[in-house]
Scaffold this motif. Structure first.
Motif, PDB file in Angstrom:
ATOM      1  N   THR A   1       0.830  -1.190   0.000  1.00 15.93           N
ATOM      2  CA  THR A   1       0.000   0.000   0.000  1.00 15.93           C
ATOM      3  C   THR A   1       0.867   1.243   0.000  1.00 15.93           C
ATOM      4  O   THR A   1       1.989   1.232   0.501  1.00 15.93           O
ATOM      5  CB  THR A   1      -0.929   0.026   1.236  1.00 15.93           C
ATOM      6  N   GLY A   2       0.346   2.315  -0.566  1.00 13.46           N
ATOM      7  CA  GLY A   2       1.035   3.593  -0.519  1.00 13.46           C
ATOM      8  C   GLY A   2       0.834   4.299   0.804  1.00 13.46           C
ATOM      9  O   GLY A   2       1.491   5.302   1.086  1.00 13.46           O
ATOM     10  N   ASN A   3      -0.088   3.769   1.638  1.00 13.82           N
ATOM     11  CA  ASN A   3      -0.351   4.387   2.932  1.00 13.82           C
ATOM     12  C   ASN A   3      -1.037   3.364   3.824  1.00 13.82           C
ATOM     13  O   ASN A   3      -2.041   2.773   3.429  1.00 13.82           O
ATOM     14  CB  ASN A   3      -1.229   5.625   2.761  1.00 13.82           C
ATOM     15  N   THR A   4      -0.524   3.151   5.017  1.00  8.99           N
ATOM     16  CA  THR A   4      -1.089   2.160   5.924  1.00  8.99           C
ATOM     17  C   THR A   4      -2.153   2.729   6.853  1.00  8.99           C
ATOM     18  O   THR A   4      -2.726   1.991   7.658  1.00  8.99           O
ATOM     19  CB  THR A   4       0.018   1.511   6.773  1.00  8.99           C
ATOM     20  N   SER A   5      -2.438   4.013   6.744  1.00 10.57           N
ATOM     21  CA  SER A   5      -3.478   4.623   7.577  1.00 10.57           C
ATOM     22  C   SER A   5      -4.853   4.110   7.171  1.00 10.57           C
ATOM     23  O   SER A   5      -5.222   4.130   5.983  1.00 10.57           O
ATOM     24  CB  SER A   5      -3.437   6.147   7.430  1.00 10.57           C
ATOM     25  N   LEU A   6      -5.635   3.684   8.139  1.00 14.67           N
ATOM     26  CA  LEU A   6      -7.000   3.240   7.848  1.00 14.67           C
ATOM     27  C   LEU A   6      -7.845   4.415   7.361  1.00 14.67           C
ATOM     28  O   LEU A   6      -8.695   4.256   6.480  1.00 14.67           O
ATOM     29  CB  LEU A   6      -7.626   2.617   9.093  1.00 14.67           C
ATOM     30  N   GLY A   7      -7.605   5.606   7.921  1.00 15.09           N
ATOM     31  CA  GLY A   7      -8.353   6.783   7.501  1.00 15.09           C
ATOM     32  C   GLY A   7      -8.093   7.156   6.054  1.00 15.09           C
ATOM     33  O   GLY A   7      -9.017   7.510   5.313  1.00 15.09           O
ATOM     34  N   VAL A   8      -6.827   7.092   5.636  1.00 11.27           N
ATOM     35  CA  VAL A   8      -6.485   7.409   4.252  1.00 11.27           C
ATOM     36  C   VAL A   8      -7.150   6.429   3.291  1.00 11.27           C
ATOM     37  O   VAL A   8      -7.649   6.808   2.228  1.00 11.27           O
ATOM     38  CB  VAL A   8      -4.955   7.399   4.053  1.00 11.27           C
ATOM     39  N   ASN A   9      -7.168   5.167   3.661  1.00  8.50           N
ATOM     40  CA  ASN A   9      -7.769   4.178   2.775  1.00  8.50           C
ATOM     41  C   ASN A   9      -9.292   4.305   2.711  1.00  8.50           C
ATOM     42  O   ASN A   9      -9.895   4.006   1.685  1.00  8.50           O
ATOM     43  CB  ASN A   9      -7.325   2.778   3.197  1.00  8.50           C
ATOM     44  N   MET A  10      -9.903   4.768   3.798  1.00  9.20           N
ATOM     45  CA  MET A  10     -11.324   5.103   3.730  1.00  9.20           C
ATOM     46  C   MET A  10     -11.529   6.305   2.821  1.00  9.20           C
ATOM     47  O   MET A  10     -12.494   6.354   2.032  1.00  9.20           O
ATOM     48  CB  MET A  10     -11.856   5.392   5.140  1.00  9.20           C
ATOM     49  N   LEU A  11     -10.619   7.280   2.903  1.00 10.95           N
ATOM     50  CA  LEU A  11     -10.684   8.434   2.000  1.00 10.95           C
ATOM     51  C   LEU A  11     -10.606   7.981   0.546  1.00 10.95           C
ATOM     52  O   LEU A  11     -11.360   8.475  -0.306  1.00 10.95           O
ATOM     53  CB  LEU A  11      -9.544   9.404   2.307  1.00 10.95           C
ATOM     54  N   ALA A  12      -9.722   7.044   0.248  1.00  7.82           N
ATOM     55  CA  ALA A  12      -9.586   6.545  -1.118  1.00  7.82           C
ATOM     56  C   ALA A  12     -10.895   5.938  -1.613  1.00  7.82           C
ATOM     57  O   ALA A  12     -11.277   6.119  -2.787  1.00  7.82           O
ATOM     58  CB  ALA A  12      -8.464   5.520  -1.199  1.00  7.82           C
ATOM     59  N   ALA A  13     -11.591   5.226  -0.737  1.00  4.90           N
ATOM     60  CA  ALA A  13     -12.880   4.637  -1.119  1.00  4.90           C
ATOM     61  C   ALA A  13     -13.900   5.725  -1.443  1.00  4.90           C
ATOM     62  O   ALA A  13     -14.678   5.601  -2.399  1.00  4.90           O
ATOM     63  CB  ALA A  13     -13.390   3.736   0.001  1.00  4.90           C
ATOM     64  N   LEU A  14     -13.895   6.798  -0.664  1.00  2.00           N
ATOM     65  CA  LEU A  14     -14.814   7.913  -0.917  1.00  2.00           C
ATOM     66  C   LEU A  14     -14.469   8.623  -2.219  1.00  2.00           C
ATOM     67  O   LEU A  14     -15.356   9.038  -2.975  1.00  2.00           O
ATOM     68  CB  LEU A  14     -14.765   8.897   0.255  1.00  2.00           C
ATOM     69  N   VAL A  15     -13.156   8.771  -2.484  1.00  2.00           N
ATOM     70  CA  VAL A  15     -12.712   9.405  -3.729  1.00  2.00           C
ATOM     71  C   VAL A  15     -13.158   8.586  -4.939  1.00  2.00           C
ATOM     72  O   VAL A  15     -13.648   9.134  -5.932  1.00  2.00           O
ATOM     73  CB  VAL A  15     -11.173   9.576  -3.731  1.00  2.00           C
ATOM     74  N   GLU A  16     -12.986   7.277  -4.858  1.00  2.00           N
ATOM     75  CA  GLU A  16     -13.403   6.418  -5.970  1.00  2.00           C
ATOM     76  C   GLU A  16     -14.902   6.535  -6.214  1.00  2.00           C
ATOM     77  O   GLU A  16     -15.359   6.626  -7.362  1.00  2.00           O
ATOM     78  CB  GLU A  16     -13.032   4.960  -5.685  1.00  2.00           C
ATOM     79  N   GLN A  17     -15.680   6.548  -5.142  1.00  2.00           N
ATOM     80  CA  GLN A  17     -17.124   6.661  -5.274  1.00  2.00           C
ATOM     81  C   GLN A  17     -17.512   8.000  -5.893  1.00  2.00           C
ATOM     82  O   GLN A  17     -18.360   8.062  -6.802  1.00  2.00           O
ATOM     83  CB  GLN A  17     -17.799   6.503  -3.913  1.00  2.00           C
ATOM     84  N   ALA A  18     -16.896   9.083  -5.413  1.00  2.00           N
ATOM     85  CA  ALA A  18     -17.208  10.413  -5.955  1.00  2.00           C
ATOM     86  C   ALA A  18     -16.841  10.506  -7.432  1.00  2.00           C
ATOM     87  O   ALA A  18     -17.603  11.037  -8.244  1.00  2.00           O
ATOM     88  CB  ALA A  18     -16.474  11.487  -5.157  1.00  2.00           C
ATOM     89  N   ALA A  19     -15.663   9.979  -7.786  1.00  2.00           N
ATOM     90  CA  ALA A  19     -15.215  10.034  -9.182  1.00  2.00           C
ATOM     91  C   ALA A  19     -16.142   9.240 -10.100  1.00  2.00           C
ATOM     92  O   ALA A  19     -16.353   9.604 -11.262  1.00  2.00           O
ATOM     93  CB  ALA A  19     -13.787   9.513  -9.292  1.00  2.00           C
ATOM     94  N   SER A  20     -16.701   8.152  -9.577  1.00  2.00           N
ATOM     95  CA  SER A  20     -17.595   7.323 -10.402  1.00  2.00           C
ATOM     96  C   SER A  20     -18.941   7.984 -10.636  1.00  2.00           C
ATOM     97  O   SER A  20     -19.622   7.687 -11.617  1.00  2.00           O
ATOM     98  CB  SER A  20     -17.798   5.953  -9.740  1.00  2.00           C
ATOM     99  N   LYS A  21     -19.336   8.885  -9.726  1.00  2.00           N
ATOM    100  CA  LYS A  21     -20.651   9.515  -9.825  1.00  2.00           C
ATOM    101  C   LYS A  21     -20.612  10.866 -10.534  1.00  2.00           C
ATOM    102  O   LYS A  21     -21.618  11.305 -11.098  1.00  2.00           O
ATOM    103  CB  LYS A  21     -21.243   9.701  -8.420  1.00  2.00           C
TER     104      LYS A  21
END
Length: 242
Positions: free
Chosen positions: A98-118
């Motif tokens: 992973t590029g970042n082991t923070s759980l918060g950052v990886n949750m952010l990535a999930a939100l970014v993917e969702q926003a980009a898809s919509k």
């Protein structure tokens, strides 16, 4: 109790990992740095955590494969050749990269993917990151992780649609591009903001690291989770079940 070995133990992250391992009630199996006996550390560990350097990665993977020991890779600055080596190792042992082991950052990535898809490509995506003055790679591994998340949401290839290092007369921004800006200074542990900007409104999704213990805690959680997993390549999203 999981015996966790650390590659790159003398660095800032290595020291934070020792503290995080103790806090989580696991066993610190020892550390290895440049010139140390990696094989001995691998033999003493249930799992390794690597926060060293890209040039050391192949040797770490070879040692883990030889001992059938899983490895968590948090080293940044990886290129295509390193990812190919990780893919090969992951056919023989469990590997979490992973590029970042923070759980918060990886949750952010999930939100970014969702926003980009919509949101359509009339929404420009810009990723701004800031780190301490000693960081040697840019954009950061976290910024790239967030860029990949945005690209997945859009269904595009990040390499073909990224913009960075703007200077001088660059011309207009290309539609559909994902932009990167890297700031360096002080002792900032890591700030990342993903901006979705349209003609009339803007969404900003931000994560700020207060200190590097968030990365150490996430890495220890990842290491404990990886022990006993099937052969394969994993990411932090697997831990969060995203």
């Amino acid at each position: 109790m999981t015996a966790i070995g650390i590659i790159g133990s003398k660095g800032r992250m290595g020291q934070a990992l020792v503290a995080a391992i103790e806090e989580a009630g696991h066993s610190h199996a020892g550390g290895a740095d440049q010139g140390d006996d990696v094989a001995a550390l691998v033999a003493a560990s249930d799992v390794l955590v690597d926060f060293s350097s890209p040039k050391a990665l192949q040797a770490m993977l070879d040692a883990c494969v030889a001992a059938n020991t899983p490895i968590v890779i948090g080293t940044t600055g990886l290129e295509a050749v390193h990812h190919a080596a990780i893919d090969e190792a992951a056919t023989k042992i469990p590997v979490l990269q992973t590029g970042n082991t923070s759980l918060g950052v990886n949750m952010l990535a999930a939100l970014v993917e969702q926003a980009a898809s919509k949101l359509g490509d009339d929404w420009d995506i810009e990723i701004v990151e800031m780190h301490h003055r000693h960081k040697v790679d840019a954009p950061s591994g976290t910024a790239k992780l967030l860029g990949e998340a945005a690209a997945r949401g859009r269904g595009i290839d990040l390499t073909a649609h990224s913009e960075s290092g703007r200077d001088g007369i660059t011309g207009a921004r290309e539609k559909g591009a994902i932009g990167f800006a890297a700031l360096r200074g002080g002792s900032v542990a890591g700030d990342h903001t993903v901006i979705f900007a349209s003609d009339e409104e803007r969404i900003e999704l931000t994560h700020r690291a207060e200190n590097r213990m968030i990365f150490a805690h996430g890495a220890v959680k990842a290491a404990d989770w990886l022990v006993g997993k099937d052969v394969g390549r994993y990411g932090m999203a697997d831990i969060l079940d995203l």
